[in-house]
Design a protein around this motif. Structure first.
Motif, PDB file in Angstrom:
ATOM      1  N   GLY A  86     157.595  26.690  25.007  1.00  0.00           N
ATOM      2  CA  GLY A  86     157.960  28.086  25.233  1.00  0.00           C
ATOM      3  C   GLY A  86     159.333  28.297  25.838  1.00  0.00           C
ATOM      4  N   CYS A  87     160.190  27.271  25.816  1.00  0.00           N
ATOM      5  CA  CYS A  87     161.557  27.449  26.328  1.00  0.00           C
ATOM      6  C   CYS A  87     162.447  28.066  25.256  1.00  0.00           C
ATOM      7  CB  CYS A  87     162.135  26.108  26.771  1.00  0.00           C
ATOM      8  SG  CYS A  87     161.266  25.405  28.192  1.00  0.00           S
ATOM      9  N   ASP A  88     163.179  29.104  25.659  1.00  0.00           N
ATOM     10  CA  ASP A  88     164.073  29.817  24.743  1.00  0.00           C
ATOM     11  C   ASP A  88     165.465  29.180  24.709  1.00  0.00           C
ATOM     12  OD1 ASP A  88     162.388  32.564  24.422  1.00  0.00           O
ATOM     13  OD2 ASP A  88     162.262  31.785  26.479  1.00  0.00           O
ATOM     14  N   MET A  89     165.834  28.514  25.783  1.00  0.00           N
ATOM     15  CA  MET A  89     167.146  27.862  25.899  1.00  0.00           C
ATOM     16  C   MET A  89     166.948  26.467  26.466  1.00  0.00           C
ATOM     17  SD  MET A  89     170.442  29.020  28.212  1.00  0.00           S
ATOM     18  CE  MET A  89     171.251  30.052  26.960  1.00  0.00           C
ATOM     19  N   LEU A  90     167.676  25.502  25.917  1.00  0.00           N
ATOM     20  CA  LEU A  90     167.676  24.139  26.454  1.00  0.00           C
ATOM     21  C   LEU A  90     169.082  23.808  26.927  1.00  0.00           C
ATOM     22  CD1 LEU A  90     165.529  22.075  23.876  1.00  0.00           C
ATOM     23  CD2 LEU A  90     164.762  23.482  25.807  1.00  0.00           C
ATOM     24  N   ILE A  91     169.190  23.370  28.160  1.00  0.00           N
ATOM     25  CA  ILE A  91     170.479  23.017  28.754  1.00  0.00           C
ATOM     26  C   ILE A  91     170.575  21.501  28.805  1.00  0.00           C
ATOM     27  CG2 ILE A  91     172.011  23.276  30.747  1.00  0.00           C
ATOM     28  CD1 ILE A  91     170.304  25.740  31.565  1.00  0.00           C
ATOM     29  N   VAL A  92     171.497  20.963  28.024  1.00  0.00           N
ATOM     30  CA  VAL A  92     171.665  19.520  27.899  1.00  0.00           C
ATOM     31  C   VAL A  92     172.874  19.078  28.705  1.00  0.00           C
ATOM     32  CG1 VAL A  92     172.136  17.625  26.278  1.00  0.00           C
ATOM     33  CG2 VAL A  92     170.645  19.528  25.583  1.00  0.00           C
ATOM     34  N   HIS A  93     172.726  18.086  29.535  1.00  0.00           N
ATOM     35  CA  HIS A  93     173.877  17.563  30.284  1.00  0.00           C
ATOM     36  C   HIS A  93     174.774  16.734  29.372  1.00  0.00           C
ATOM     37  CE1 HIS A  93     173.871  18.352  34.666  1.00  0.00           C
ATOM     38  NE2 HIS A  93     172.659  18.796  34.405  1.00  0.00           N
ATOM     39  N   ALA A  94     176.070  17.016  29.434  1.00  0.00           N
ATOM     40  CA  ALA A  94     177.041  16.279  28.611  1.00  0.00           C
ATOM     41  C   ALA A  94     176.980  14.792  28.925  1.00  0.00           C
ATOM     42  CB  ALA A  94     178.448  16.816  28.858  1.00  0.00           C
ATOM     43  N   GLU A  95     176.572  14.467  30.158  1.00  0.00           N
ATOM     44  CA  GLU A  95     176.560  13.063  30.604  1.00  0.00           C
ATOM     45  C   GLU A  95     175.277  12.322  30.201  1.00  0.00           C
ATOM     46  OE1 GLU A  95     176.313  15.689  32.667  1.00  0.00           O
ATOM     47  OE2 GLU A  95     178.272  15.997  33.609  1.00  0.00           O
ATOM     48  N   SER A  96     174.313  13.054  29.608  1.00  0.00           N
ATOM     49  CA  SER A  96     172.976  12.477  29.454  1.00  0.00           C
ATOM     50  C   SER A  96     172.709  11.857  28.094  1.00  0.00           C
ATOM     51  CB  SER A  96     171.922  13.561  29.724  1.00  0.00           C
ATOM     52  OG  SER A  96     171.946  14.546  28.686  1.00  0.00           O
ATOM     53  N   THR A  97     173.624  12.074  27.130  1.00  0.00           N
ATOM     54  CA  THR A  97     173.377  11.541  25.789  1.00  0.00           C
ATOM     55  C   THR A  97     174.712  11.187  25.143  1.00  0.00           C
ATOM     56  OG1 THR A  97     172.432  12.025  23.594  1.00  0.00           O
ATOM     57  CG2 THR A  97     173.332  13.887  24.810  1.00  0.00           C
ATOM     58  N   THR A  98     174.714  10.142  24.350  1.00  0.00           N
ATOM     59  CA  THR A  98     175.959   9.656  23.745  1.00  0.00           C
ATOM     60  C   THR A  98     176.528  10.671  22.757  1.00  0.00           C
ATOM     61  OG1 THR A  98     175.041   7.440  23.891  1.00  0.00           O
ATOM     62  CG2 THR A  98     177.001   7.731  22.507  1.00  0.00           C
ATOM     63  N   HIS A  99     175.618  11.302  21.984  1.00  0.00           N
ATOM     64  CA  HIS A  99     176.078  12.192  20.909  1.00  0.00           C
ATOM     65  C   HIS A  99     175.694  13.643  21.207  1.00  0.00           C
ATOM     66  CE1 HIS A  99     177.068   8.565  18.755  1.00  0.00           C
ATOM     67  NE2 HIS A  99     175.842   8.114  18.956  1.00  0.00           N
ATOM     68  N   VAL A 100     176.308  14.205  22.242  1.00  0.00           N
ATOM     69  CA  VAL A 100     175.910  15.546  22.687  1.00  0.00           C
ATOM     70  C   VAL A 100     176.180  16.600  21.612  1.00  0.00           C
ATOM     71  CG1 VAL A 100     178.101  16.098  23.869  1.00  0.00           C
ATOM     72  CG2 VAL A 100     175.968  17.141  24.664  1.00  0.00           C
ATOM     73  N   HIS A 101     177.171  16.386  20.747  1.00  0.00           N
ATOM     74  CA  HIS A 101     177.428  17.338  19.656  1.00  0.00           C
ATOM     75  C   HIS A 101     176.193  17.406  18.748  1.00  0.00           C
ATOM     76  CE1 HIS A 101     179.112  18.920  15.865  1.00  0.00           C
ATOM     77  NE2 HIS A 101     180.120  19.394  16.562  1.00  0.00           N
ATOM     78  N   ARG A 102     175.647  16.251  18.444  1.00  0.00           N
ATOM     79  CA  ARG A 102     174.462  16.221  17.568  1.00  0.00           C
ATOM     80  C   ARG A 102     173.246  16.826  18.288  1.00  0.00           C
ATOM     81  NH1 ARG A 102     173.784  10.687  14.950  1.00  0.00           N
ATOM     82  NH2 ARG A 102     173.285   9.970  17.053  1.00  0.00           N
ATOM     83  N   THR A 103     173.102  16.534  19.580  1.00  0.00           N
ATOM     84  CA  THR A 103     171.950  17.039  20.338  1.00  0.00           C
ATOM     85  C   THR A 103     171.946  18.564  20.398  1.00  0.00           C
ATOM     86  OG1 THR A 103     172.010  15.026  21.680  1.00  0.00           O
ATOM     87  CG2 THR A 103     170.748  16.886  22.554  1.00  0.00           C
ATOM     88  N   LEU A 104     173.124  19.139  20.642  1.00  0.00           N
ATOM     89  CA  LEU A 104     173.202  20.604  20.713  1.00  0.00           C
ATOM     90  C   LEU A 104     172.894  21.242  19.359  1.00  0.00           C
ATOM     91  CD1 LEU A 104     176.374  20.810  22.963  1.00  0.00           C
ATOM     92  CD2 LEU A 104     174.027  21.436  23.632  1.00  0.00           C
ATOM     93  N   GLY A 105     173.348  20.607  18.291  1.00  0.00           N
ATOM     94  CA  GLY A 105     173.009  21.096  16.956  1.00  0.00           C
ATOM     95  C   GLY A 105     171.520  21.021  16.691  1.00  0.00           C
ATOM     96  N   ALA A 106     170.889  19.977  17.202  1.00  0.00           N
ATOM     97  CA  ALA A 106     169.440  19.821  17.019  1.00  0.00           C
ATOM     98  C   ALA A 106     168.668  20.912  17.769  1.00  0.00           C
ATOM     99  CB  ALA A 106     169.012  18.438  17.508  1.00  0.00           C
ATOM    100  N   VAL A 107     169.167  21.308  18.930  1.00  0.00           N
ATOM    101  CA  VAL A 107     168.527  22.402  19.679  1.00  0.00           C
ATOM    102  C   VAL A 107     168.569  23.682  18.854  1.00  0.00           C
ATOM    103  CG1 VAL A 107     168.712  23.886  21.728  1.00  0.00           C
ATOM    104  CG2 VAL A 107     168.996  21.397  21.950  1.00  0.00           C
ATOM    105  N   ARG A 108     169.715  23.973  18.266  1.00  0.00           N
ATOM    106  CA  ARG A 108     169.864  25.187  17.444  1.00  0.00           C
ATOM    107  C   ARG A 108     168.938  25.097  16.220  1.00  0.00           C
ATOM    108  NH1 ARG A 108     172.498  29.591  19.137  1.00  0.00           N
ATOM    109  NH2 ARG A 108     174.511  28.594  19.518  1.00  0.00           N
ATOM    110  N   GLU A 109     168.838  23.934  15.625  1.00  0.00           N
ATOM    111  CA  GLU A 109     167.962  23.741  14.467  1.00  0.00           C
ATOM    112  C   GLU A 109     166.502  24.021  14.814  1.00  0.00           C
ATOM    113  OE1 GLU A 109     170.340  23.493  11.633  1.00  0.00           O
ATOM    114  OE2 GLU A 109     168.408  22.602  11.088  1.00  0.00           O
ATOM    115  N   LEU A 110     166.131  23.775  16.074  1.00  0.00           N
ATOM    116  CA  LEU A 110     164.743  24.009  16.509  1.00  0.00           C
ATOM    117  C   LEU A 110     164.480  25.484  16.801  1.00  0.00           C
ATOM    118  CD1 LEU A 110     164.384  20.926  18.878  1.00  0.00           C
ATOM    119  CD2 LEU A 110     162.985  21.357  16.813  1.00  0.00           C
ATOM    120  N   GLY A 111     165.537  26.301  16.733  1.00  0.00           N
ATOM    121  CA  GLY A 111     165.372  27.734  16.974  1.00  0.00           C
ATOM    122  C   GLY A 111     165.562  28.140  18.414  1.00  0.00           C
ATOM    123  N   ALA A 112     166.038  27.220  19.242  1.00  0.00           N
ATOM    124  CA  ALA A 112     166.308  27.553  20.650  1.00  0.00           C
ATOM    125  C   ALA A 112     167.814  27.732  20.848  1.00  0.00           C
ATOM    126  CB  ALA A 112     165.803  26.436  21.557  1.00  0.00           C
TER     127      ALA A 112
END
Ligand code: DX5
Length: 227
Positions: A86-112
């Motif tokens: 039920g989260c509408d927004m996911l906040i990803v730390h830039a320091e937490s994943t190697t490919h943050v560009h891909r991770t942020l795109g994946a969040v948008r793909e999930l509808g968040a």
């Protein structure tokens, strides 16, 4: 560029975890624009909080949007769990994943809504090339892991730098701060360029209650010399 609306977003970190549903209902009734869940895995930060099942249990009891602040190593494998909870927004730390560009795109793909966070030592340049992917940037004003820490005022030039980029590039991006927001610090963060404010301990400690606390923080942020 017009001023972005001020939003007060309580963190449930200081709430009574024995009655999170009641606490979130009280925050909604008190005028919270959203509610932030601080997600900690004991690896990215030296603390552990809650998982998606707790968020899912509270979700039906309130209607305000939820944002999950993912203070976790390798957030990628659980993105859909937070969205399904039920989260509408996911906040990803830039320091937490190697490919943050891909991770942020994946969040948008999930509808968040994707957002990216910066720890105090991380420069704005670290996210310069993903600003087009996010709805919000979170500038940490404490080192993550615990509530009740002192606001790091030296983050204000970083907020100002980020705001300058957002304005110059005409980006539709909110700037959020998290950590040490209070009646003593919120005006400085607002004048620097933030428009979304996480408050945990200061809000829950307000002797006049949550509604007063949210209204006072909002008023102080709006009255600041914003740009
Ligand atoms: C830090 C946490 C805190 C919490 C709010 O990891 O993210 O910033 O949300 O903390 P305070 O109590 O400073 O408002």
């Amino acid at each position: 560029m017009s001023l972005r609306p001020v939003e007060i977003v309580p963190s449930v970190l200081p709430a009574d975890f024995a009655k999170l549903g009641d606490e979130c209902r009280a925050l909604e009734a008190a005028g919270a624009d959203r509610i932030q869940w601080d997600i900690m895995d004991g690896q990215f930060v030296p603390n552990i909080t809650v998982g998606p099942d707790v968020i899912a249990a509270v979700r039906p009891h309130v209607s305000v949007p939820f944002e999950a602040h993912l203070m976790v190593r390798e957030p990628d494998h659980m993105l859909s769990r937070w969205v399904d909870a039920g989260c509408d927004m996911l906040i990803v730390h830039a320091e937490s994943t190697t490919h943050v560009h891909r991770t942020l795109g994946a969040v948008r793909e999930l509808g968040a809504k994707p957002a990216v966070a910066l720890n105090p030592a991380t420069p704005v340049d670290a996210i310069r090339h993903v600003l087009d992917l996010v709805d919000m940037v979170l500038v940490m004003t404490v080192n993550p892991g615990f509530g009740g820490q002192a606001y790091i005022a030296s983050m204000e030039p970083k907020i100002r730098e980020l705001r300058r980029i957002v304005v110059d590039d005409g980006l539709d991006v909110d700037i959020e701060i998290d950590g040490g927001a209070s009646v003593a610090t919120i005006a400085g963060a607002s004048a620097a360029g933030a428009n979304v404010f996480i408050s945990g301990s200061a809000l829950f400690r307000d002797p006049e209650g949550l509604s007063h606390g949210i209204a006072e923080l909002r008023q102080l942020a709006e009255a600041a010399d914003r740009w």
